[in-house]
Scaffold this active site. Structure first.
Site, mmCIF file in Angstrom:
data_model
loop_
_atom_site.group_PDB
_atom_site.id
_atom_site.type_symbol
_atom_site.label_atom_id
_atom_site.label_comp_id
_atom_site.label_asym_id
_atom_site.label_seq_id
_atom_site.Cartn_x
_atom_site.Cartn_y
_atom_site.Cartn_z
ATOM 1 N N GLU A 1 0.838 -1.191 0.000
ATOM 2 C CA GLU A 1 0.000 0.000 0.000
ATOM 3 C C GLU A 1 0.880 1.251 0.000
ATOM 4 O OE1 GLU A 1 -3.643 -2.149 2.486
ATOM 5 O OE2 GLU A 1 -2.616 -0.418 3.375
ATOM 6 N N CYS B 1 3.713 8.635 0.361
ATOM 7 C CA CYS B 1 4.259 7.812 1.444
ATOM 8 C C CYS B 1 4.460 6.406 0.896
ATOM 9 C CB CYS B 1 3.293 7.803 2.627
ATOM 10 S SG CYS B 1 3.836 6.780 3.996
ATOM 11 N N CYS C 1 6.416 -6.049 8.238
ATOM 12 C CA CYS C 1 7.491 -5.429 9.023
ATOM 13 C C CYS C 1 7.890 -6.355 10.152
ATOM 14 C CB CYS C 1 7.020 -4.085 9.592
ATOM 15 S SG CYS C 1 8.319 -3.173 10.472
ATOM 16 N N CYS D 1 6.401 -3.145 16.437
ATOM 17 C CA CYS D 1 5.983 -2.028 17.285
ATOM 18 C C CYS D 1 4.520 -2.240 17.682
ATOM 19 C CB CYS D 1 6.151 -0.701 16.552
ATOM 20 S SG CYS D 1 7.876 -0.316 16.169
ATOM 21 N N CYS E 1 1.422 -0.353 15.996
ATOM 22 C CA CYS E 1 1.395 -0.261 14.533
ATOM 23 C C CYS E 1 0.693 -1.480 13.934
ATOM 24 C CB CYS E 1 2.822 -0.156 13.991
ATOM 25 S SG CYS E 1 2.918 -0.056 12.186
ATOM 26 N N CYS F 1 -1.321 7.126 9.725
ATOM 27 C CA CYS F 1 -0.111 6.658 10.388
ATOM 28 C C CYS F 1 -0.378 5.393 11.192
ATOM 29 C CB CYS F 1 0.403 7.775 11.300
ATOM 30 S SG CYS F 1 1.784 7.326 12.336
#
Length: 460
Positions: free
Chosen positions: A187, A201, A208, A212, A215, A432
């Site tokens: 994305e 972005c 990932c 975190c 996230c 975010c």
């Protein structure tokens, strides 16, 4: 994901923040023009807690039988494996060379190896990245030698991504879904602003490994790195799709899916291509690479690239950061911040951007604000305060707006340059920390330290 061109305001101590959002409603392309039929994505493996994970997952995914389910990281572990990801990218697609994976010097050398003059390479480069063409096929390479175009159609591939669909948020933010050659999905987000500053972005990985805790992308674990071509083509697509609607793309932030510095080879290469003055020609200061704090890679990036760096800080003590950002167990706050102090001494007029996601009852106390002032002393920097964007499965809640303003004022009074950055595109999971889609097996939520259990339950 952490985005760089959202609504911002330079802080003044006496200023009162305005939390009104820009509301734009640009036309959305018809569904017939957006819908493709990529191969369905395969199940995404998670990161593993040991160094054999990368090579094991890569070799398993290449076989015809599905890989066995990877073990989950235990709640007491959680520190990401930084061994890399095998098979981080290919320079060819089948018998064809993938041109967007080359720096200009590499493209020039390849063109000469095919029997053509170096000048043809420059003309090709400009049509891939400039002159408002952003070519994705040999047919779009207007003005090139006929034989040269024929050779390119036979031996080269200009497009690294397949466009799937666009999801438009009410505030004008656009989330683009791309399918990759292996059927995986990534994305990319376009963030238009009313002052002519339009940001793309980009993602740097499928998933990932950092885990975190706030996230959504981190729930996916890591499948693989994106190639330089797959990263660059996100910026090219942004120009192609939205130039007529929003104007030129002025900024690039590596704040989409993934930890950019975990894929440092391809990220540095992609950034070099983006700032080339005969191509996309982004200013190095308008290309920002974000990191959760991989110290050796951060040092290398600061030495090899003039692009900007954003560091996701998000806590003022190792105790809290160990929990919400497990990479801190490998590279403590003191090591990360001292590295920045030392490295930035050698870079003139360079400021690092600290990103700080405000989590109610976790990192938003006034004591945190005072500690943050002390932590960044001696580091040329700006601070972004980011409103947390909720997502399924998260126990965190956003800090109330009034408290963010008070937190901001403490930092400003302490001499910090501070910006407030609120959500853009959250109604389409484009804000975010909201990108991606976890599979059936997700990276683990780590155990909440006892002293924060009550705070999380009481946060409103």
């Amino acid at each position: 994901m952490e985005m760089g061109c959202m609504w911002m305001r330079r802080v003044r101590t006496s200023a009162v923040a305005s939390f009104s959002l820009l509301s734009l409603h640009p036309p959305i392309p018809s569904s017939s023009s957006l819908s493709l039929n990529p191969s369905p994505p395969r199940s995404l493996p998670l990161f593993l807690p040991n160094r054999r994970s990368a090579s094991a997952s890569a070799s398993a995914s290449a076989s015809s039988s599905p890989p066995p389910p990877p073990p989950l990281v235990s709640a007491g572990d959680g520190c990401p494996d930084l061994g890399g990801c095998e098979g981080s990218g290919i320079a060819a697609r089948g018998p064809k060379v993938l041109l967007k994976g080359m720096r200009y010097a590499e493209l020039e050398k390849w063109v000469q190896s095919q029997g053509y003059r170096p000048g043809q390479a420059l003309m090709l480069w400009k049509r891939m990245y400039g002159n408002a063409i952003w070519a994705h096929s040999a047919e779009e390479l207007h003005g090139l030698n006929k034989d040269f175009k024929k050779m390119l159609s036979e031996r080269a591939e200009l497009r690294a991504l397949s466009f799937k669909e666009i999801r438009a948020a009410a505030d004008g933010t656009k989330k683009i879904l791309f399918s990759l050659e292996d059927g995986l999905l990534i994305e990319t987000v376009i963030i238009p602003c009313d002052r002519g500053r339009n940001t793309v972005c980009v993602s740097s990985q499928v998933g990932c490994a950092m885990n975190c805790q706030f996230c959504f992308t981190g729930r996916m674990g890591l499948t693989r790195h994106l190639t330089a071509a797959e990263i660059v083509d996100q910026a090219v697509f942004a120009h192609r799709l939205f130039h007529d609607e929003v104007g030129s793309i002025t900024n690039v932030v590596f704040m989409g899916m993934g930890e950019p510095l975990h894929n440092i080879e391809n990220v540095i290469k992609a950034a070099d291509i983006m700032v080339h003055d005969q191509g996309l020609h982004f200013s190095p200061r308008r290309v920002t690479v974000s990191t959760s704090g991989l110290v050796p890679q951060l040092k290398r990036f600061l030495h090899e690239s003039n692009c900007s760096v954003a560091v996701s800080l998000n806590a003022t003590t190792d105790e809290v950061r160990n929990w919400i950002m497990p990479i801190n167990r490998k590279y403590k706050l003191s090591v990360l911040l001292q590295t920045l102090r030392e490295e930035l001494r050698h870079k003139n007029n360079y400021k690092v951007l600290f990103e700080y996601v405000m989590l109610a009852g976790v990192n938003d106390s006034f004591e945190d604000a005072k500690r943050l002032i002390d932590l960044v002393q001696g580091i040329p920097c700006k601070i972004n305060l980011i409103s947390f964007n909720p997502h399924s499965g998260s126990k965190f809640k956003p800090t109330p707006e009034e408290k963010i303003v008070e937190f901001r004022n403490i930092l400003a009074e302490g001499g910090c340059i501070v910006f407030l950055r609120l959500s853009r595109g959250d109604d389409q999971m484009a804000a975010c920390g909201q990108l991606g889609k976890p599979g059936a097996r997700e990276a683990p939520l780590l155990r909440v330290p006892p002293q924060f259990e009550m705070a999380l339950n009481a946060a409103i």
